[in-house]
Design an enzyme around this catalytic site. Sequence first.
Site, short mmCIF file in Angstrom:
data_model
loop_
_atom_site.label_atom_id
_atom_site.label_comp_id
_atom_site.label_asym_id
_atom_site.label_seq_id
_atom_site.Cartn_x
_atom_site.Cartn_y
_atom_site.Cartn_z
CB THR A 174 -1.19 -0.04 0.94
OG1 THR A 174 -2.08 -0.99 1.11
CG2 THR A 174 -1.61 0.98 1.46
CG ASP A 232 -2.12 -6.76 -2.66
OD1 ASP A 232 -2.02 -7.50 -1.82
OD2 ASP A 232 -2.89 -5.37 -2.52
CB SER A 233 1.86 -8.10 0.61
OG SER A 233 1.60 -8.26 1.80
CB SER A 234 -2.72 -10.81 -1.65
OG SER A 234 -2.89 -9.70 -0.34
CB THR A 250 0.50 -4.56 6.10
OG1 THR A 250 -0.72 -3.80 5.74
CG2 THR A 250 1.16 -3.30 6.10
CG ASP A 251 -2.73 -7.30 3.41
OD1 ASP A 251 -3.25 -6.47 4.78
OD2 ASP A 251 -3.51 -7.21 2.01
N1 LIG Z 1 -1.68 -1.94 3.81
C1 LIG Z 1 -1.28 -3.05 2.82
O1 LIG Z 1 0.51 -2.70 2.43
C2 LIG Z 1 -2.25 -4.27 2.19
C3 LIG Z 1 -1.71 -4.71 0.69
N2 LIG Z 1 -3.17 -5.42 0.60
C4 LIG Z 1 -0.74 -5.21 1.24
O2 LIG Z 1 -0.15 -6.39 1.50
O3 LIG Z 1 0.50 -5.41 -0.40
#
Ligand SMILES: NC(=O)C[C@H](N)C(=O)O
Length: 568
Positions: free
Chosen positions: A19, A84-86, A116-117
């Site tokens: 993000t 996106d870390s997902s 962050t995910d």
């Molecule tokens: N806050 C984030 O970074 C969430 C985002 N979906 C990720 O993990 O890439």
Amino acid sequence: MARALGPERRLLAVYTGGTIGMRSEHGVLVPGSGLAAVLRTLPMFHDEEHARACGLPEDTLVLPPASPAQRVTYTVLECQPLFDSSDMTITEWVQIAQTIERHYGQYDGFVVIHGTDTMAFAASVLSFVLENLQKTVILTGAQVPIHALWNDGRENLLGALLMASQYVIPEVCLFFQNQLFRGNRVTKVDSRRFAAFCSPNLPPLAVVGTDVTINRELVRKARGKDPLVVHSSMERDVGLLRLYPGIPAALVRAFLQPPLKGVVMETFGSGNGPTKLDLLRELQAAAERGLVIVNCTHCLQGSVTSDYAAGMAMAGAGIVSGFDMTSEAALAKLSYVLGQPGLSLDGKKELLARDLRGEMTLPTGAEHRPSLSCSALGRGIAQLLTLSQEADAVRDALMPSLACAAAHAGNLEVLQVLVELGSDLSLENFNGQTPLHAAARGGQAGAVSMLLRGGVHVGPRDEDGLSPLLLAVKGRHRGVIELLRAAGACLSPRELEDVGTELCRLASRADLDGLQSWWQAGADLGCPGYDGRSALLVAEAAGNLEVVTFLQKLQGGAGAQAPGPATL
Ligand SMILES: NC(=O)C[C@H](N)C(=O)O
């Protein structure tokens, strides 16, 4: 942990996505390229005048001076593609580790900018993949993009850059909301608030306020000058299974099928699970096929213990305790341990039970004792012993204890060195124990095999009359018991004197592993305890159904016979 000195500190910032650098496209956030260009426009991240004066390249930025005597420059390496870390997996995290390895000599510290995910998974994996870190590695990211007016990205990234440049914390860490955590201790707990992470079982390594407070006693020490090792052979076939009340055994069976090689099982409370026989049977069958199961509590805080019969049942089914590890850390550790080449099943379980990177708190007294497992130490000792030609007497006195220490640690390299120096590996140490005793007590199947191959006696007794076989039974080292039995080891009448009472104690605690160890070593499980009751009667009275089934099978079927001669 040391304060980083020197007029210039150079960092590498690996930007993987998340993000922090995202942009809105058609109403949704997507990874955005050009983070360095954004940072270049923000005075807190870049001193253009100084950069020009120094002729820094386009991808390298310089922070405004944090102190008059020090400048921090950082190069932003933007990954292709951004994620996106997902969407990140072990493959991408190993690539990040390899990037750090490639640039390890050029930079003083590393910041990994990540979504962050799955950042807790990433930090956990990196902590195992990167061994012998001497430099700081910090993951960070944001809940809101850095170009938004009200965001957390600026504070997080600047904090990570400052921490990585000003302190040598030789660990994989995660910086978020003014706290520096050990990476393999965190979990994401909030999807909206800026305080997205917590470290439930370990206080932060550092907290930033008016001052920076470092928790020095928590920061791990760099191990000597050993070079950085990147373990890229991580096992991918590992999984995560969360138990819930009433989970059907058939579902568990389906989940545990090959190619799965290891599973982190999230259990209730302090490591408890349903004691339904069909479920336990599935777990035990999987464990017997060689599937490694790690028991982690799904509670945020606390540890897996053996307080409840429902927890003991889990342990009885051949499951390894994950103590207070997060599921993220346990999954990463499992992938790392199962990826290690040449380890036996027992060897893997023993490695899992150790605290390798500060990822778990062992119960007091269970810490791995200092040993000869560090081969640098082994080499040093070998050198020392060869130096003192005239000190034969000292050498002879030291050798048995050194051999025992090496055997206990499973350090084949040191044992080999001692043999080459002329040590007799069947000599006893000060309490009459031989290296075979030590290897058996430590559950070191590799060292036991080596010693037996080298021709040591299989049944030496120490000062208290104890044999290696009995020590292996007490430690439930099943692989070692098997080796010793195959080489002809037997328990003596003296060792079996009070076995009935011990068997009843194990039966009352549903300690199947303990009972199976005795059985494997040749003990008669029908032996009565002090009050004349057998283990079977005790298990029935306690309602320990799994133990009952096991003992009944022995009594009734082909397994009734102990698997070999019981006594000498
Ligand atoms: N806050 C984030 O970074 C969430 C985002 N979906 C990720 O993990 O890439």
